[in-house]
Design an enzyme around this catalytic site. Structure first.
Site, short mmCIF file in Angstrom:
data_model
loop_
_atom_site.label_atom_id
_atom_site.label_comp_id
_atom_site.label_asym_id
_atom_site.label_seq_id
_atom_site.Cartn_x
_atom_site.Cartn_y
_atom_site.Cartn_z
N ASP A 54 0.83 -1.21 0.00
CA ASP A 54 0.00 0.00 0.00
C ASP A 54 0.86 1.26 0.00
O ASP A 54 0.49 2.28 -0.59
CB ASP A 54 -0.97 0.01 1.19
CG ASP A 54 -2.26 0.75 0.85
OD1 ASP A 54 -2.66 0.72 -0.33
OD2 ASP A 54 -2.85 1.37 1.74
N GLU A 216 -9.87 -2.63 -5.82
CA GLU A 216 -9.74 -2.62 -4.35
C GLU A 216 -9.91 -4.05 -3.80
O GLU A 216 -9.22 -4.45 -2.86
CB GLU A 216 -10.76 -1.65 -3.73
CG GLU A 216 -10.43 -0.18 -3.97
CD GLU A 216 -9.20 0.33 -3.20
OE1 GLU A 216 -8.83 -0.28 -2.18
OE2 GLU A 216 -8.62 1.34 -3.63
C1 LIG Z 1 -5.41 0.51 -2.32
C2 LIG Z 1 -5.70 1.78 -1.60
N1 LIG Z 1 -6.87 2.43 -1.80
C3 LIG Z 1 -7.11 3.61 -1.13
C4 LIG Z 1 -6.22 4.14 -0.27
C5 LIG Z 1 -6.52 5.39 0.52
N2 LIG Z 1 -5.71 6.48 0.13
C6 LIG Z 1 -5.04 3.45 -0.10
N3 LIG Z 1 -4.07 3.89 0.75
N4 LIG Z 1 -4.76 2.26 -0.77
#
Ligand SMILES: Cc1ncc(CN)c(N)n1
Length: 227
Positions: A54, A216
């Site tokens: 992430d 997601e």
């Molecule tokens: C995969 C993902 N999606 C959303 C976010 C939120 N900024 C994140 N950190 N990572």
């Protein structure tokens, strides 16, 4: 980052999509990875994998949001630019948070390679940075990306959740009320743009929204080693 809700105060287009695509939306915001955080059974190697991947994702999200900012500056009516600028500040804080969190969990951020799902998601973001892509489509994608995290992590903080103490800070990062209000502001902007958009742009924005939800879900699958 307060801003009036656009779209005439009634049900906006994004709300109708959330209902229409509820299975996908639940798939993203109630993913087994998120549920495992909430019920305290999360596998720490999954959590650490998610943390590293992430961090890389957010580094790629910044140029995408910078492009949304650029697009908003051409089409600015009600102060969208300030909201998106605030979004970039929030991502800057997010990156600092990832670095601190990684050292807490002994995750080495340098030298981590993005996994295929992450690469694909980042390539998708890049495709949205094309000048061919309308601001309405880009801001809808940004709203969806931020909202999935907000709803997912807020769920892990609700009454009855058994989120481990050491993961509360992670959940608060996106699950806090301020981030919730910010996502609502983005939603208001997206609704306002979608209402004024042509049918063609609106259906492109809906397809992009769906793709974000799918990515997601795939991102959470990847975090659990299921990619
Ligand atoms: C995969 C993902 N999606 C959303 C976010 C939120 N900024 C994140 N950190 N990572």
């Amino acid at each position: 980052m307060e801003r009036k809700q656009e779209g005439g105060g009634g049900i906006g287009i994004t709300e109708t999509w959330l209902k229409k695509h509820t299975l996908l939306y639940k798939g993203a915001t109630r993913h087994p990875f998120i549920l495992s955080i909430r019920d305290g059974t999360v596998d720490l190697s999954s959590f650490k994998r998610w943390l590293g991947q992430d961090y890389l994702f957010v580094r790629n999200l910044v140029p995408f949001v910078a492009d949304v900012l650029q697009k908003s500056s051409k089409d600015d009516k009600d102060g969208d630019m300030e909201v998106v600028l605030g979004g970039i500040t929030s991502l800057s804080d997010e990156l600092t948070w990832f670095k601190n969190e990684a050292s807490k969990w002994d995750v080495m951020l340098h030298g981590i390679a993005p996994q295929k799902t992450n690469q694909d998601y980042c390539r998708f973001l890049e495709s949205l940075m094309s000048t061919e892509v309308d601001y309405t489509v880009a801001i809808t994608a940004f709203w969806a990306i931020e909202t999935v995290y907000q709803k997912s992590f807020a769920f892990c903080l609700e009454d009855g959740s058994k989120t481990p103490a050491e993961l509360i800070d992670t959940c608060q990062r996106w699950g806090n009320e301020g981030f919730g209000r910010y996502c609502q502001t983005l939603q208001g902007i997206a609704n306002g743009c979608l209402e004024k958009a042509t049918d063609d742009i609106r259906s492109k924005a809906e397809a992009t929204f769906i793709r974000v939800l799918e990515f997601e879900i795939e991102f959470c699958n990847m975090s659990q080693g299921r990619d």
